[in-house]
Enzyme design. Structure first.
Site, PDB file in Angstrom:
ATOM      1  N   ARG A 132      -4.484  -0.821   5.504  1.00  0.00           N
ATOM      2  CA  ARG A 132      -5.439  -1.463   4.330  1.00  0.00           C
ATOM      3  C   ARG A 132      -6.669  -1.881   4.585  1.00  0.00           C
ATOM      4  O   ARG A 132      -7.598  -1.490   4.008  1.00  0.00           O
ATOM      5  CB  ARG A 132      -4.387  -2.397   3.713  1.00  0.00           C
ATOM      6  CG  ARG A 132      -3.055  -1.877   3.061  1.00  0.00           C
ATOM      7  CD  ARG A 132      -3.370  -0.602   2.117  1.00  0.00           C
ATOM      8  NE  ARG A 132      -2.165  -0.238   1.397  1.00  0.00           N
ATOM      9  CZ  ARG A 132      -1.768   1.009   1.391  1.00  0.00           C
ATOM     10  NH1 ARG A 132      -2.468   1.919   2.225  1.00  0.00           N
ATOM     11  NH2 ARG A 132      -0.814   1.226   0.859  1.00  0.00           N
ATOM     12  N   ASP A 134      -0.367   6.360 -10.448  1.00  0.00           N
ATOM     13  CA  ASP A 134      -1.018   5.017 -10.721  1.00  0.00           C
ATOM     14  C   ASP A 134      -2.280   5.127 -10.649  1.00  0.00           C
ATOM     15  O   ASP A 134      -3.069   4.868 -11.657  1.00  0.00           O
ATOM     16  CB  ASP A 134      -0.427   3.765  -9.730  1.00  0.00           C
ATOM     17  CG  ASP A 134       1.042   3.837  -9.795  1.00  0.00           C
ATOM     18  OD1 ASP A 134       1.415   4.173 -10.878  1.00  0.00           O
ATOM     19  OD2 ASP A 134       1.799   2.988  -9.007  1.00  0.00           O
ATOM     20  N   SER A 139       9.056   4.794  -3.860  1.00  0.00           N
ATOM     21  CA  SER A 139       7.726   4.512  -3.684  1.00  0.00           C
ATOM     22  C   SER A 139       7.122   4.566  -2.141  1.00  0.00           C
ATOM     23  O   SER A 139       7.948   4.254  -1.261  1.00  0.00           O
ATOM     24  CB  SER A 139       7.393   3.112  -4.060  1.00  0.00           C
ATOM     25  OG  SER A 139       6.118   2.504  -3.579  1.00  0.00           O
ATOM     26  N   ASP A 150      -0.022  -5.460  -0.538  1.00  0.00           N
ATOM     27  CA  ASP A 150      -1.136  -4.503  -0.413  1.00  0.00           C
ATOM     28  C   ASP A 150      -2.346  -5.318  -1.004  1.00  0.00           C
ATOM     29  O   ASP A 150      -3.376  -5.200  -0.654  1.00  0.00           O
ATOM     30  CB  ASP A 150      -0.988  -3.034  -0.972  1.00  0.00           C
ATOM     31  CG  ASP A 150       0.046  -2.476   0.245  1.00  0.00           C
ATOM     32  OD1 ASP A 150      -0.002  -2.871   1.421  1.00  0.00           O
ATOM     33  OD2 ASP A 150       0.631  -1.325  -0.128  1.00  0.00           O
TER      34      ASP A 150
END
Ligand code: ARG
Length: 401
Positions: A98, A17, A181, A127
């Site tokens: 994060r 990605d 994922s 996220d």
């Protein structure tokens, strides 16, 4: 809008990605793009050669920041001291990472005099919220670019992304990419997608990466001793270790015994229910040990109140509100409760469980004498009669003869 942006710092992982987002940003905005990589202990598998890859994908510069120790000590251990767990079982390895990634990315953007920060999170997950709330809290003047939510970005399918990468000779790992994922760091690994999307499907044995499948767990237990000082884990089996090494050591021990495997249908902030499977071996040992130590040293009222705080703390972390006055206030409460959470805990890792096998502390409130069934000084059983009479007054009032 595009004309205003001259330099972008992208949170770059080296996965498919962000590998296509990087050149897409360059094409779309016609500006400089810096790839920012946070090392949170995801390991050589993901980090090896990442700078070369970023440059080959069109980055003007690649910055790698080793955040492992800060991650363990300033983020994971704070969450641990709070006892924060989302929806009873999720130890939040992704959620807690994060804000740190985004904080370091913002610092990079300020150093580089960039005017925008970008991330590769989709528009359906948690996220995106965690990244963007952190950007907003720390540098509200920076533009936030999230290509997955940009209607001009057409690379949201794996096939389209691969074709784009091929056409531009962007190196993407030739290895057969797993269907899942995944998000990995020092604290955990999260698996989502593919067969897990149906909650009827049990995770297959081949899914586990940080731990063995339960069926392969050894038939002899491993005892491990964790030392705490004021709520912070400091040593493993008597050896003092910096936070990131301590977690890594416990991951190895717990992982061998299939400790810390969790399978959860969870409520995302955006309102979607999603299925996640997690491996948090070291974290699970630490939570069990910390809980047992608190049980020994905290008074009842503080302990019960702290459970409410833990629940709120978990929401704050899960929702990405790390850089908020509420998190700071909760931390102040937690810190005050941790002053005497010092001692050692012996944990037995065995067949998927981390069970406390012994605990001791110089601040223990446990009194063998008081608890004992043999009568002694300091407690007069006849006092209990009057106490119960008053405590039960309402029961009498409502009860019938
Ligand atoms: N559902 C978890 C969370 O929101 C894990 C997300 C994992 N992320 C990923 N890109 N696979 O914290």
């Amino acid at each position: 809008m595009a004309a205003d942006i001259r330099k972008i710092v992208l949170a770059y992982s080296g996965g498919l990605d962000t590998s296509v987002i990087l050149p897409w940003l360059k094409d779309t905005y016609g500006c400089k793009v810096i790839a920012f990589v946070a090392d949170l202990g995801q390991g050589r598998g993901e980090l090896a050669g990442i700078e070369t890859k970023a440059l080959a994908s069109g980055a003007d510069k690649c910055v790698v920041a080793d955040l492992r120790r800060e991650f363990a000590e300033q983020y994971c251990f704070k969450m641990l001291a709070a006892g924060a767990v989302y929806e009873q079982v999720y130890l939040m390895g992704t959620a807690i990472a994060r804000p740190l990634i985004a904080k370091a990315q913002v610092a990079c953007a300020l150093r580089e005099k960039a005017d925008a920060v970008a991330h590769g999170a989709t528009g359906k997950g948690n996220d995106q919220v965690r990244f963007e709330l952190t950007y907003m809290a720390l540098a509200p003047h920076l533009a936030i670019l999230a290509p997955w939510k940009d209607p001009r970005f057409k690379l949201t399918s794996r096939e389209a992304a691969l074709a784009y990468a091929k056409a531009r000779r962007i190196p993407v790992a030739a290895t057969k990419k797993s269907a899942y994922s995944r998000d990995r760091n020092l604290w955990h690994i999260a698996h989502e997608g593919a067969d897990l999307e149906n909650p009827l499907n049990e995770p297959t044995d081949s899914l586990w990466l940080m731990s063995v499948p339960l069926a392969k767990a050894p038939s002899r237990p491993r005892y491990v001793t964790v030392g705490f000082k004021s709520g912070v884990p400091r040593s493993v089996d008597g050896t003092r270790l910096p936070g990131h090494e301590l977690v890594a050591a416990l991951n190895a021990i717990g992982g061998k015994h299939a400790v810390g495997q969790v399978d959860l249908v969870e409520n995302r902030l955006v309102g979607i229910k999603s299925r996640g499977v997690y491996e948090t071996p070291g974290g699970t040992i630490l939570y069990e040990a910390h809980r047992a130590l608190e049980a020994l040293v905290l008074d009842r009222e503080t302990m019960h109140y702290k459970q409410l705080v833990a629940q709120k703390y978990a929401e704050v972390v899960y929702y990405g509100q790390w850089f908020s006055p509420l998190r700071e206030a909760l931390d102040a409460f937690v810190a005050s409760t941790q002053r005497q959470v010092t001692g050692t805990v012996r944990v037995k890792c065995f067949k998927g469980h981390a069970t406390v096998a012994g605990v001791c502390s110089p601040y223990s409130l446990y009194s063998g004498k008081l608890a004992s069934f043999t009568m002694g000084k300091g407690y007069t059983p006849s006092d209990a009669s009057g106490f119960i009479k008053l405590f039960g007054l309402q029961m009498r009032g409502r009860g019938r003869d």
